[in-house]
Design a protein around this motif. Structure first.
Motif, PDB file in Angstrom:
ATOM      1  N   ALA A 112      28.168  58.615 -52.403  1.00 15.24           N
ATOM      2  CA  ALA A 112      27.281  59.522 -51.699  1.00 15.24           C
ATOM      3  C   ALA A 112      25.854  59.238 -52.089  1.00 15.24           C
ATOM      4  O   ALA A 112      25.567  58.478 -52.985  1.00 15.24           O
ATOM      5  CB  ALA A 112      27.649  60.967 -52.014  1.00 15.24           C
ATOM      6  N   MET A 113      24.953  59.884 -51.398  1.00 17.70           N
ATOM      7  CA  MET A 113      23.552  59.607 -51.610  1.00 17.70           C
ATOM      8  C   MET A 113      22.751  60.887 -51.587  1.00 17.70           C
ATOM      9  O   MET A 113      22.817  61.634 -50.619  1.00 17.70           O
ATOM     10  CB  MET A 113      23.052  58.684 -50.486  1.00 17.70           C
ATOM     11  N   LEU A 114      21.983  61.154 -52.651  1.00 16.02           N
ATOM     12  CA  LEU A 114      21.113  62.313 -52.664  1.00 16.02           C
ATOM     13  C   LEU A 114      19.858  62.028 -51.844  1.00 16.02           C
ATOM     14  O   LEU A 114      19.503  60.887 -51.613  1.00 16.02           O
ATOM     15  CB  LEU A 114      20.734  62.674 -54.101  1.00 16.02           C
ATOM     16  N   GLN A 115      19.201  63.080 -51.433  1.00 20.10           N
ATOM     17  CA  GLN A 115      18.046  62.919 -50.566  1.00 20.10           C
ATOM     18  C   GLN A 115      16.763  62.667 -51.344  1.00 20.10           C
ATOM     19  O   GLN A 115      15.781  62.221 -50.769  1.00 20.10           O
ATOM     20  CB  GLN A 115      17.889  64.158 -49.686  1.00 20.10           C
ATOM     21  N   GLU A 116      16.718  62.979 -52.628  1.00 19.16           N
ATOM     22  CA  GLU A 116      15.527  62.726 -53.425  1.00 19.16           C
ATOM     23  C   GLU A 116      15.938  62.446 -54.864  1.00 19.16           C
ATOM     24  O   GLU A 116      17.027  62.779 -55.300  1.00 19.16           O
ATOM     25  CB  GLU A 116      14.575  63.921 -53.377  1.00 19.16           C
ATOM     26  N   VAL A 117      15.016  61.819 -55.585  1.00 18.24           N
ATOM     27  CA  VAL A 117      15.265  61.527 -56.986  1.00 18.24           C
ATOM     28  C   VAL A 117      14.947  62.782 -57.798  1.00 18.24           C
ATOM     29  O   VAL A 117      13.857  63.345 -57.696  1.00 18.24           O
ATOM     30  CB  VAL A 117      14.391  60.357 -57.475  1.00 18.24           C
ATOM     31  N   ILE A 118      15.915  63.209 -58.584  1.00 16.98           N
ATOM     32  CA  ILE A 118      15.708  64.367 -59.445  1.00 16.98           C
ATOM     33  C   ILE A 118      15.892  63.962 -60.897  1.00 16.98           C
ATOM     34  O   ILE A 118      16.551  62.964 -61.203  1.00 16.98           O
ATOM     35  CB  ILE A 118      16.681  65.520 -59.113  1.00 16.98           C
ATOM     36  N   ILE A 119      15.282  64.734 -61.789  1.00 21.65           N
ATOM     37  CA  ILE A 119      15.559  64.607 -63.211  1.00 21.65           C
ATOM     38  C   ILE A 119      16.542  65.730 -63.540  1.00 21.65           C
ATOM     39  O   ILE A 119      16.186  66.903 -63.461  1.00 21.65           O
ATOM     40  CB  ILE A 119      14.279  64.762 -64.064  1.00 21.65           C
ATOM     41  N   PRO A 120      17.784  65.411 -63.857  1.00 20.29           N
ATOM     42  CA  PRO A 120      18.767  66.475 -64.075  1.00 20.29           C
ATOM     43  C   PRO A 120      18.491  67.242 -65.363  1.00 20.29           C
ATOM     44  O   PRO A 120      18.043  66.666 -66.358  1.00 20.29           O
ATOM     45  CB  PRO A 120      20.095  65.721 -64.150  1.00 20.29           C
ATOM     46  N   THR A 121      18.748  68.529 -65.326  1.00 23.57           N
ATOM     47  CA  THR A 121      18.592  69.318 -66.551  1.00 23.57           C
ATOM     48  C   THR A 121      19.662  68.943 -67.568  1.00 23.57           C
ATOM     49  O   THR A 121      19.409  68.976 -68.773  1.00 23.57           O
ATOM     50  CB  THR A 121      18.687  70.813 -66.235  1.00 23.57           C
ATOM     51  N   SER A 122      20.839  68.590 -67.082  1.00 28.13           N
ATOM     52  CA  SER A 122      21.919  68.171 -67.978  1.00 28.13           C
ATOM     53  C   SER A 122      22.749  67.109 -67.279  1.00 28.13           C
ATOM     54  O   SER A 122      22.635  66.917 -66.059  1.00 28.13           O
ATOM     55  CB  SER A 122      22.808  69.359 -68.363  1.00 28.13           C
ATOM     56  N   TRP A 143      27.599  58.348 -58.166  1.00 32.27           N
ATOM     57  CA  TRP A 143      28.542  57.230 -58.306  1.00 32.27           C
ATOM     58  C   TRP A 143      29.947  57.675 -58.679  1.00 32.27           C
ATOM     59  O   TRP A 143      30.934  57.225 -58.097  1.00 32.27           O
ATOM     60  CB  TRP A 143      27.999  56.251 -59.341  1.00 32.27           C
ATOM     61  N   TYR A 144      30.068  58.542 -59.650  1.00 37.47           N
ATOM     62  CA  TYR A 144      31.394  58.974 -60.106  1.00 37.47           C
ATOM     63  C   TYR A 144      31.846  60.259 -59.429  1.00 37.47           C
ATOM     64  O   TYR A 144      33.013  60.397 -59.065  1.00 37.47           O
ATOM     65  CB  TYR A 144      31.395  59.152 -61.634  1.00 37.47           C
ATOM     66  N   ARG A 145      30.955  61.210 -59.249  1.00 32.35           N
ATOM     67  CA  ARG A 145      31.327  62.484 -58.627  1.00 32.35           C
ATOM     68  C   ARG A 145      31.941  62.272 -57.254  1.00 32.35           C
ATOM     69  O   ARG A 145      32.928  62.915 -56.888  1.00 32.35           O
ATOM     70  CB  ARG A 145      30.096  63.382 -58.506  1.00 32.35           C
ATOM     71  N   SER A 146      31.379  61.365 -56.481  1.00 28.44           N
ATOM     72  CA  SER A 146      31.861  61.174 -55.115  1.00 28.44           C
ATOM     73  C   SER A 146      33.192  60.449 -55.061  1.00 28.44           C
ATOM     74  O   SER A 146      33.840  60.404 -54.020  1.00 28.44           O
ATOM     75  CB  SER A 146      30.820  60.397 -54.301  1.00 28.44           C
ATOM     76  N   SER A 198      28.429  57.468 -46.827  1.00 28.15           N
ATOM     77  CA  SER A 198      27.437  57.260 -47.873  1.00 28.15           C
ATOM     78  C   SER A 198      27.850  56.129 -48.811  1.00 28.15           C
ATOM     79  O   SER A 198      27.026  55.316 -49.227  1.00 28.15           O
ATOM     80  CB  SER A 198      27.240  58.560 -48.663  1.00 28.15           C
ATOM     81  N   PHE A 199      29.132  56.067 -49.133  1.00 24.22           N
ATOM     82  CA  PHE A 199      29.634  54.991 -49.990  1.00 24.22           C
ATOM     83  C   PHE A 199      29.394  53.621 -49.357  1.00 24.22           C
ATOM     84  O   PHE A 199      28.893  52.691 -49.997  1.00 24.22           O
ATOM     85  CB  PHE A 199      31.118  55.174 -50.263  1.00 24.22           C
ATOM     86  N   ILE A 200      29.750  53.484 -48.088  1.00 20.09           N
ATOM     87  CA  ILE A 200      29.573  52.192 -47.420  1.00 20.09           C
ATOM     88  C   ILE A 200      28.093  51.857 -47.298  1.00 20.09           C
ATOM     89  O   ILE A 200      27.685  50.696 -47.410  1.00 20.09           O
ATOM     90  CB  ILE A 200      30.271  52.193 -46.039  1.00 20.09           C
ATOM     91  N   PHE A 201      27.259  52.877 -47.098  1.00 17.65           N
ATOM     92  CA  PHE A 201      25.815  52.643 -47.057  1.00 17.65           C
ATOM     93  C   PHE A 201      25.334  52.076 -48.389  1.00 17.65           C
ATOM     94  O   PHE A 201      24.571  51.103 -48.432  1.00 17.65           O
ATOM     95  CB  PHE A 201      25.089  53.948 -46.741  1.00 17.65           C
ATOM     96  N   VAL A 202      25.763  52.677 -49.490  1.00 16.71           N
ATOM     97  CA  VAL A 202      25.398  52.171 -50.819  1.00 16.71           C
ATOM     98  C   VAL A 202      25.893  50.734 -50.993  1.00 16.71           C
ATOM     99  O   VAL A 202      25.202  49.897 -51.558  1.00 16.71           O
ATOM    100  CB  VAL A 202      25.974  53.083 -51.920  1.00 16.71           C
ATOM    101  N   ALA A 203      27.081  50.464 -50.463  1.00 12.69           N
ATOM    102  CA  ALA A 203      27.654  49.118 -50.602  1.00 12.69           C
ATOM    103  C   ALA A 203      26.842  48.075 -49.843  1.00 12.69           C
ATOM    104  O   ALA A 203      26.470  47.040 -50.396  1.00 12.69           O
ATOM    105  CB  ALA A 203      29.103  49.119 -50.109  1.00 12.69           C
TER     106      ALA A 203
END
Length: 641
Positions: free
Chosen positions: A123-133, A192-195, A373-378
């Motif tokens: 999958a693909m997020l729409q923006e780059v975030i800095i995760p809190t955790s 990468w892993y969640r999806s 989204s996976f195939i797009f990343v590929a």
């Protein structure tokens, strides 16, 4: 430092090599949970081949708590090692807890992980975030292991303390921290892993990701640098995603990315951190920062996307499908990318679902979303060192700073072909091109013709001047373009009972458009399969329009079916505009009734139009005439202003 301050705990420190007892005492933590600093002897070797540290074992005990033994703690010269510990309550089955840390090492991995389109989903997020955790899986992704959710800042300090020596030059450490940050953010950005169904964000396996050691010591100078550059990461110019910064130690293992030992050498030669990264990754990388600090959220919109859906999620879906179409030409590109889920988008989704063995319903639910989204990343190689990039500004018409030439295969070429195809409708001297993303002879000839027509250097290359002129001409005529949901060309063979595919799907969509206006034609299920219901609907259509009623879609039936469907679509749009205008007027003139904006010119619409004609003293006529439309437009715009 203790997570829960405990006073009067017993601490015992021994040197691993000879088991020499070097410290034994009670100690008291302050209200922050910090203990006193305990000085320990260590090596001061300067050679790169030497191990510039000594290993120690720490033993902590306290009545009412389990004894905690931590082995292989690396102590470096002139570096403070911070050890975070939590003494668990005493249990008979866990009276002594022994933790053996890994000796400091360097990654012998190559981060390039092959993507199998038949495997998991991405999958693909729409923006780059800095995760809190971030949740770290201790072990390989497909092996059982503990999942630890830790603050992202602590995660980076742990990784940096695990991957490199704290005695290295500051600029070498900084370069490595930027690479580690970028790799982790790439995993988050691509889910990468969640999806793939995992319940973690990254692993501590150096064969897949980067080192993270539970309960390890954090070195104060490393922690200081991490805090300094926190929220900063590597990005390639014009790309959206955090750069997948592949790296390895450069001694035990070799890789095309950064060499950890090499960063130390470059730093001693006077390179700063950015120059070190550019030495390995090229001059197109840059350091950027994100102010968006938030919890990690899934990219799936939460509700299925289908006919009638609109918004940025649909636009992203369309962009993904267009990129995938470069590698999977059975999928028809969607233009314009406008965030409106119409029949062209539905058809592309169905083709994708058919291609990848998903339920073919034209609806983008969770499974279809993540597979797309996976195939797009590929195909864009976003999780690889050689990423083609997520070009978020592509459909804004901005030149992507890459010259297009014969032999290219890219989304930029695909979009340029769409622009040329649109321009050709007004400038017939430009040859027809296929919108397939492949810069072949046909596209080359079309570019030459365009350059000659508009006074550009006729070299067949699409640099910034040619791209900008193409986009300028396209925008000047874009509001005059015909509807974009044009039908497929006749497939070359008759469609009949048992036939399946995109052409059948297009016929079924056309039938359903006609069914809204012609009650003799029944609507059908759009599944791309020519069944009995589709055959009966075609027979009714053929009978209604004086064709041979054989239930087979030959050339004549195909052309007439889509001609009428296109006319109805145009009429529907015109009728919807008319209804919207009548409703605006009805707000100010109670004698004019409001009507539903359905696109269908029904009795209610005729009655409202008659009300308007009466109000304005116009001749009463069924349907619309030029005079009524002119007065209606004038009245509408006056009221709108």
């Amino acid at each position: 430092m203790l997570e829960t301050p405990i006073c009067d705990a017993y601490i015992r420190i021994t040197r691993t090599a000879d088991h020499l007892l070097v410290y034994e005492d009670f100690f008291i933590t302050d209200h922050y949970g910090k203990s006193i600093k305990i000085p320990l002897y260590t090596e001061t070797a300067q050679e790169k081949e030497a191990s510039p540290y000594l290993l120690y074992q720490v033993e902590i005990s306290k009545k009412g708590h389990a004894k905690l033994i931590i082995q292989n703690i690396a102590i470096f010269a002139n570096v403070t090692a911070i050890l975070s510990m939590l003494l668990p309550p005493y249990r008979k089955d866990e009276a002594i807890l022994s933790i053996s840390l890994k000796e400091p090492h360097f990654s012998s991995k190559s981060h390039e992980v092959a993507i199998d389109p038949k495997g998991g989903i991405d999958a693909m997020l729409q923006e780059v975030i800095i995760p809190t955790s971030i949740t770290v899986h201790l072990g390989r992704p497909n092996r059982d292991g503990e999942n630890l959710t830790v603050p992202f800042l602590y995660y980076l300090k742990n990784v940096a303390s695990s991957e490199i020596y704290p005695t290295w030059p500051r600029e070498a450490i900084k370069a490595n921290v930027w690479a580690q940050m970028s790799l982790a953010l790439n995993r988050v950005f691509t889910e990468w892993y969640r999806s793939q169904g995992y319940n973690f964000d990254i692993t501590n396996s150096t064969a897949y990701d980067q080192a993270f050691v539970k309960n390890r010591v954090i070195y104060d100078n490393v922690a200081e640098i991490v805090e300094e550059v926190f929220q900063e990461y590597i990005q390639k110019k014009n790309f959206t995603e955090p750069f997948y910064a592949e790296y390895c130690d450069g001694k035990i293992a070799q890789c095309p990315g950064m060499k950890q030992w090499g960063t130390q050498d470059l730093a001693t030669r006077g390179y700063d951190a950015l120059s070190i990264l550019q030495y390995y990754y090229g001059d197109t990388i840059r350091i950027v920062s994100s102010d968006t600090i938030q919890d990690i959220r899934p990219s799936y919109p939460g509700t299925p996307l289908q006919l009638g859906s609109v918004g940025k999620d649909v636009a992203m879906l369309q962009a993904f499908l267009n990129a995938i179409a470069i590698n999977y030409p059975a999928i028809r590109p969607i233009f314009p990318v406008n965030g409106e889920f119409e029949t062209a988008t539905q058809s592309a989704v169905r083709t994708f679902q058919r291609q990848f063995n998903l339920t073919v319903d034209g609806i983008v639910g969770r499974t279809t979303w993540y597979r797309i989204s996976f195939i797009f990343v590929a195909v864009r190689k976003l999780a690889e060192l050689g990423s083609l990039g997520y070009l978020s500004t592509l459909y804004s018409g901005v030149w992507q700073q890459r010259v297009l030439r014969q032999g290219d295969r890219s989304v930029e070429t695909q979009l340029m072909q769409y622009y040329l195809s649109s321009i050709r409708l007004f400038y017939p001297e430009i040859p027809e091109v296929s919108i397939d993303g492949r810069f072949g002879a046909g596209t080359y000839n079309a570019i030459l013709a365009f350059q000659k027509r508009f006074g550009l250097t006729a070299d067949g290359l699409v640099g910034q001047a040619t791209w900008d002129r193409i986009y300028q001409v396209y925008t000047s005529i874009s509001n005059q373009l015909p509807p974009t949901n044009a039908p497929l060309p006749y497939p070359g063979i008759p469609l009949q009972l048992g036939t399946s595919g995109d052409a059948v799907e297009a016929v079924q969509n056309a039938i359903n458009k006609l069914a809204k206006q012609y009650t003799d034609i029944p609507s059908v299920n759009v599944d791309g399969i020519f069944g009995a219901a589709t055959r009966n609907a075609i027979r009714n259509f053929q009978s209604l329009f004086d064709l041979t009623a054989d239930g087979i879609v030959g050339v004549k039936t195909w052309e007439l079916l889509f001609s009428i469907a296109a006319q109805l679509q145009a009429n529907t749009a015109d009728t919807a505009i008319l209804q919207h205008q009548l409703n605006m007027i009805a707000k100010y003139y109670p004698s004019v009734d409001s009507v539903p904006v359905s696109g269908v010119f029904d009795e209610a619409t005729q009655a409202s139009l008659t009300d308007f004609q009466t109000l304005m003293g116009l001749p009463l006529k069924e349907g619309t005439d030029a005079l009524t439309i002119d007065v209606l437009d004038s009245c509408f715009h006056e009221l709108s202003s």
